[in-house]
Design a protein around this motif. Sequence first.
Motif, PDB file in Angstrom:
ATOM      1  N   GLN A   1      15.490 -25.197   3.177  1.00  0.00           N
ATOM      2  CA  GLN A   1      14.079 -24.803   4.643  1.00  0.00           C
ATOM      3  C   GLN A   1      13.642 -23.442   3.990  1.00  0.00           C
ATOM      4  O   GLN A   1      12.729 -23.094   4.790  1.00  0.00           O
ATOM      5  N   THR A   2      14.788 -22.642   3.745  1.00  0.00           N
ATOM      6  CA  THR A   2      15.235 -20.781   3.557  1.00  0.00           C
ATOM      7  C   THR A   2      14.070 -21.120   2.380  1.00  0.00           C
ATOM      8  O   THR A   2      12.992 -19.957   2.389  1.00  0.00           O
ATOM      9  N   TRP A   3      14.078 -21.399   0.528  1.00  0.00           N
ATOM     10  CA  TRP A   3      13.012 -21.891  -0.269  1.00  0.00           C
ATOM     11  C   TRP A   3      12.238 -21.983   0.361  1.00  0.00           C
ATOM     12  O   TRP A   3      10.797 -21.311   0.095  1.00  0.00           O
ATOM     13  N   LEU A   4      11.477 -22.853   1.242  1.00  0.00           N
ATOM     14  CA  LEU A   4      10.418 -23.484   1.406  1.00  0.00           C
ATOM     15  C   LEU A   4       9.698 -22.631   2.269  1.00  0.00           C
ATOM     16  O   LEU A   4       8.348 -21.899   2.308  1.00  0.00           O
ATOM     17  N   ALA A   5      10.425 -21.575   3.211  1.00  0.00           N
ATOM     18  CA  ALA A   5      10.332 -20.849   3.854  1.00  0.00           C
ATOM     19  C   ALA A   5       9.810 -19.116   3.193  1.00  0.00           C
ATOM     20  O   ALA A   5       9.232 -18.934   3.462  1.00  0.00           O
ATOM     21  N   ALA A   6      10.133 -19.014   2.188  1.00  0.00           N
ATOM     22  CA  ALA A   6      10.045 -18.410   1.379  1.00  0.00           C
ATOM     23  C   ALA A   6       8.946 -17.864   0.796  1.00  0.00           C
ATOM     24  O   ALA A   6       7.995 -16.948   0.784  1.00  0.00           O
ATOM     25  N   VAL A   7       8.583 -19.573   0.407  1.00  0.00           N
ATOM     26  CA  VAL A   7       7.337 -19.781  -1.253  1.00  0.00           C
ATOM     27  C   VAL A   7       6.184 -19.410   0.350  1.00  0.00           C
ATOM     28  O   VAL A   7       5.346 -19.122  -0.681  1.00  0.00           O
ATOM     29  N   ASP A   8       6.479 -20.029   1.136  1.00  0.00           N
ATOM     30  CA  ASP A   8       5.800 -20.328   2.243  1.00  0.00           C
ATOM     31  C   ASP A   8       4.909 -18.904   2.507  1.00  0.00           C
ATOM     32  O   ASP A   8       3.502 -18.418   3.006  1.00  0.00           O
ATOM     33  N   ASP A   9       5.884 -17.799   2.956  1.00  0.00           N
ATOM     34  CA  ASP A   9       5.787 -16.142   3.125  1.00  0.00           C
ATOM     35  C   ASP A   9       5.077 -15.984   2.181  1.00  0.00           C
ATOM     36  O   ASP A   9       3.725 -14.755   2.423  1.00  0.00           O
ATOM     37  N   HIS A  10       5.801 -15.667   1.326  1.00  0.00           N
ATOM     38  CA  HIS A  10       5.179 -15.281   0.176  1.00  0.00           C
ATOM     39  C   HIS A  10       3.639 -16.206  -0.144  1.00  0.00           C
ATOM     40  O   HIS A  10       2.680 -14.742  -0.891  1.00  0.00           O
ATOM     41  N   GLU A  11       2.632 -16.815   0.015  1.00  0.00           N
ATOM     42  CA  GLU A  11       1.489 -16.878  -0.400  1.00  0.00           C
ATOM     43  C   GLU A  11       1.000 -16.973   1.122  1.00  0.00           C
ATOM     44  O   GLU A  11      -0.732 -17.331   0.819  1.00  0.00           O
ATOM     45  N   GLY A  12       1.098 -15.678   2.025  1.00  0.00           N
ATOM     46  CA  GLY A  12       0.631 -15.752   3.406  1.00  0.00           C
ATOM     47  C   GLY A  12       0.746 -17.234   3.468  1.00  0.00           C
ATOM     48  O   GLY A  12      -0.897 -16.698   5.049  1.00  0.00           O
ATOM     49  N   ARG A  13       1.446 -18.063   3.815  1.00  0.00           N
ATOM     50  CA  ARG A  13       1.219 -18.659   5.226  1.00  0.00           C
ATOM     51  C   ARG A  13      -0.401 -19.902   5.253  1.00  0.00           C
ATOM     52  O   ARG A  13      -1.023 -20.271   5.680  1.00  0.00           O
ATOM     53  N   ARG A  14      -0.323 -19.978   4.157  1.00  0.00           N
ATOM     54  CA  ARG A  14      -1.560 -21.296   3.437  1.00  0.00           C
ATOM     55  C   ARG A  14      -1.017 -21.802   4.050  1.00  0.00           C
ATOM     56  O   ARG A  14       0.039 -23.055   3.860  1.00  0.00           O
ATOM     57  N   PRO A  15      -2.448 -23.074   4.626  1.00  0.00           N
ATOM     58  CA  PRO A  15      -1.992 -24.191   5.025  1.00  0.00           C
ATOM     59  C   PRO A  15      -1.408 -25.731   4.159  1.00  0.00           C
ATOM     60  O   PRO A  15      -1.704 -24.776   2.263  1.00  0.00           O
ATOM     61  N   ALA A  16      -0.684 -26.610   4.286  1.00  0.00           N
ATOM     62  CA  ALA A  16      -0.426 -27.618   3.644  1.00  0.00           C
ATOM     63  C   ALA A  16       0.756 -27.234   2.195  1.00  0.00           C
ATOM     64  O   ALA A  16      -0.221 -27.794   1.096  1.00  0.00           O
ATOM     65  N   LEU A  17       0.774 -26.027   2.388  1.00  0.00           N
ATOM     66  CA  LEU A  17       1.600 -25.901   1.262  1.00  0.00           C
ATOM     67  C   LEU A  17       2.443 -27.218   0.518  1.00  0.00           C
ATOM     68  O   LEU A  17       3.030 -27.349  -0.666  1.00  0.00           O
TER      69      LEU A  17
ATOM     70  N   TRP B   1       2.188 -40.698  10.096  1.00  0.00           N
ATOM     71  CA  TRP B   1       2.538 -39.716  10.700  1.00  0.00           C
ATOM     72  C   TRP B   1       3.743 -38.917  10.472  1.00  0.00           C
ATOM     73  O   TRP B   1       4.458 -38.929   9.473  1.00  0.00           O
ATOM     74  N   PHE B   2       3.578 -37.695  11.183  1.00  0.00           N
ATOM     75  CA  PHE B   2       4.697 -36.709  11.440  1.00  0.00           C
ATOM     76  C   PHE B   2       5.135 -36.422  12.542  1.00  0.00           C
ATOM     77  O   PHE B   2       3.932 -36.958  13.622  1.00  0.00           O
ATOM     78  N   VAL B   3       6.063 -36.486  12.586  1.00  0.00           N
ATOM     79  CA  VAL B   3       6.912 -35.817  13.649  1.00  0.00           C
ATOM     80  C   VAL B   3       7.042 -34.312  14.003  1.00  0.00           C
ATOM     81  O   VAL B   3       7.087 -34.058  15.539  1.00  0.00           O
ATOM     82  N   ASN B   4       6.087 -33.615  13.672  1.00  0.00           N
ATOM     83  CA  ASN B   4       6.027 -32.118  13.685  1.00  0.00           C
ATOM     84  C   ASN B   4       4.455 -31.640  14.731  1.00  0.00           C
ATOM     85  O   ASN B   4       3.566 -32.733  14.550  1.00  0.00           O
ATOM     86  N   GLU B   5       4.489 -30.452  14.899  1.00  0.00           N
ATOM     87  CA  GLU B   5       2.834 -30.520  15.588  1.00  0.00           C
ATOM     88  C   GLU B   5       1.619 -30.147  14.839  1.00  0.00           C
ATOM     89  O   GLU B   5       2.011 -29.782  13.279  1.00  0.00           O
ATOM     90  N   THR B   6       0.747 -30.349  15.079  1.00  0.00           N
ATOM     91  CA  THR B   6      -1.254 -30.780  14.415  1.00  0.00           C
ATOM     92  C   THR B   6      -1.368 -28.937  13.858  1.00  0.00           C
ATOM     93  O   THR B   6      -0.410 -28.173  14.415  1.00  0.00           O
ATOM     94  N   PRO B   7      -0.880 -29.444  12.686  1.00  0.00           N
ATOM     95  CA  PRO B   7      -2.320 -28.016  12.162  1.00  0.00           C
ATOM     96  C   PRO B   7      -3.093 -28.120  12.648  1.00  0.00           C
ATOM     97  O   PRO B   7      -4.027 -28.533  13.316  1.00  0.00           O
ATOM     98  N   ALA B   8      -3.876 -26.293  12.555  1.00  0.00           N
ATOM     99  CA  ALA B   8      -5.171 -26.002  12.320  1.00  0.00           C
ATOM    100  C   ALA B   8      -6.053 -26.756  11.946  1.00  0.00           C
ATOM    101  O   ALA B   8      -6.879 -26.905  12.361  1.00  0.00           O
ATOM    102  N   ASP B   9      -5.558 -27.645  10.447  1.00  0.00           N
ATOM    103  CA  ASP B   9      -6.673 -27.884   9.453  1.00  0.00           C
ATOM    104  C   ASP B   9      -6.320 -29.027   9.275  1.00  0.00           C
ATOM    105  O   ASP B   9      -5.384 -29.720   8.744  1.00  0.00           O
ATOM    106  N   LEU B  10      -7.023 -30.410   9.509  1.00  0.00           N
ATOM    107  CA  LEU B  10      -6.551 -31.679   9.254  1.00  0.00           C
ATOM    108  C   LEU B  10      -6.649 -31.916   7.721  1.00  0.00           C
ATOM    109  O   LEU B  10      -6.491 -32.830   7.373  1.00  0.00           O
ATOM    110  N   ALA B  11      -8.300 -31.885   6.904  1.00  0.00           N
ATOM    111  CA  ALA B  11      -9.057 -31.374   6.645  1.00  0.00           C
ATOM    112  C   ALA B  11      -7.950 -32.303   4.750  1.00  0.00           C
ATOM    113  O   ALA B  11      -7.967 -32.510   3.793  1.00  0.00           O
ATOM    114  N   PRO B  12      -7.353 -31.253   4.875  1.00  0.00           N
ATOM    115  CA  PRO B  12      -6.113 -30.738   3.578  1.00  0.00           C
ATOM    116  C   PRO B  12      -5.253 -32.505   3.453  1.00  0.00           C
ATOM    117  O   PRO B  12      -5.074 -33.138   2.645  1.00  0.00           O
TER     118      PRO B  12
END
Length: 353
Positions: free
Chosen positions: A56-72, A168-179
């Motif tokens: 989880q920490t590694w994924l979050a680090a990559v997400d931060d590194h990429e500026g939280r681009r959608p659909a990592l 289905w995902f249990v998590n909240e809906t992202p801003a962009d569903l297209a990807p």
Amino acid sequence: MIRSSQGGRMMSESRIAASYARLLHDYLQRQGHDPSAVLGPQTLTTQHFVPMAVWQTWLAAVDDHEGRRPALGLRIAEGVRAQHFGVVGYAALACANLGEALQRMERFHASVYDANPAHLSVHGDTVCIEWGVARGRPGALVDETGLASLVQLSRDLVGKHIPAREVWFVNETPADLAPYRQFFGGEVRFDMPCTRLVLDAAWLAHPLRKSDPELLAMMDRQAEALLQLVSQVPSAIEAWRRSLVPLIREGRTTLAELARLHHTSPRSLQRRLADQGTTFQALLDETRRHLAEAHLKEGRLDLAEIALLLGYSEQSAFTRAFRAWTGQPPAQWRRAQLRGASLPGASVHTPAP
């Protein structure tokens, strides 16, 4: 329906295979980044598993590194290959069709992705793979990477784009569903009670294009090298034992299958085994035991992976068999061997791959 149970363990105790974690490192390298610079020190080369919290920490680090681009998670999954699923992925390559491969991966999923148990079921013209939340929610990045990786691997195995009927995902809906709709090819819903993948059941019968002869041959050669470490046996028995190696890995451990490989009838093979003073079951048990002991001494594989390579449907079945052979459960037997190898003057013989 096939069910996998993980007892009362919680998400904080979950883990993933180091081979699966390599997926993230491969992604960073494809993007031209140094994994160590983004993730910090890591020990994938010496571990069988990585704690879920670290993943989880590694994924979050990559997400931060990429500026939280959608659909990592979807981008990471695009590079998945059978080797990222470790022994389970290799075993899937030996299957005749996608249905067998999915069942094998579902049965042994805990040796790759030890989070919530998976449930695979077929209903009419659909097949559904579902994960609940009994042990907690690992988060959107973990869920999306995991589910997308399974879909991408299935596509890679059959060599075709497999559209999902529904995800289905249990998590909240992202801003962009297209990807998500573009990647999965079907309806994608969020804020649902479980994680779910629904496919057309017709895909289950689709043959695999990715059966990897070289990889499977390497696995067979390694198993044969392990068997060579045991005492010599008559040439006839050696031939039968060598033939059992791929049958064991593929879970086709019957007298009829061995007879077919040797172009004879089960009755004739039974007589020939009796002439050598043995039976099919004794030959099977002896071969499995020697392979199990060699794998345990070698120390590279987890118990669940060894169980899979020996053709057992559950790790518990392997444990019962090993206890019957040696009087000890495999984990205890392995510890005793490691202690013995650490004594002055002791040596460990490892077969060449």
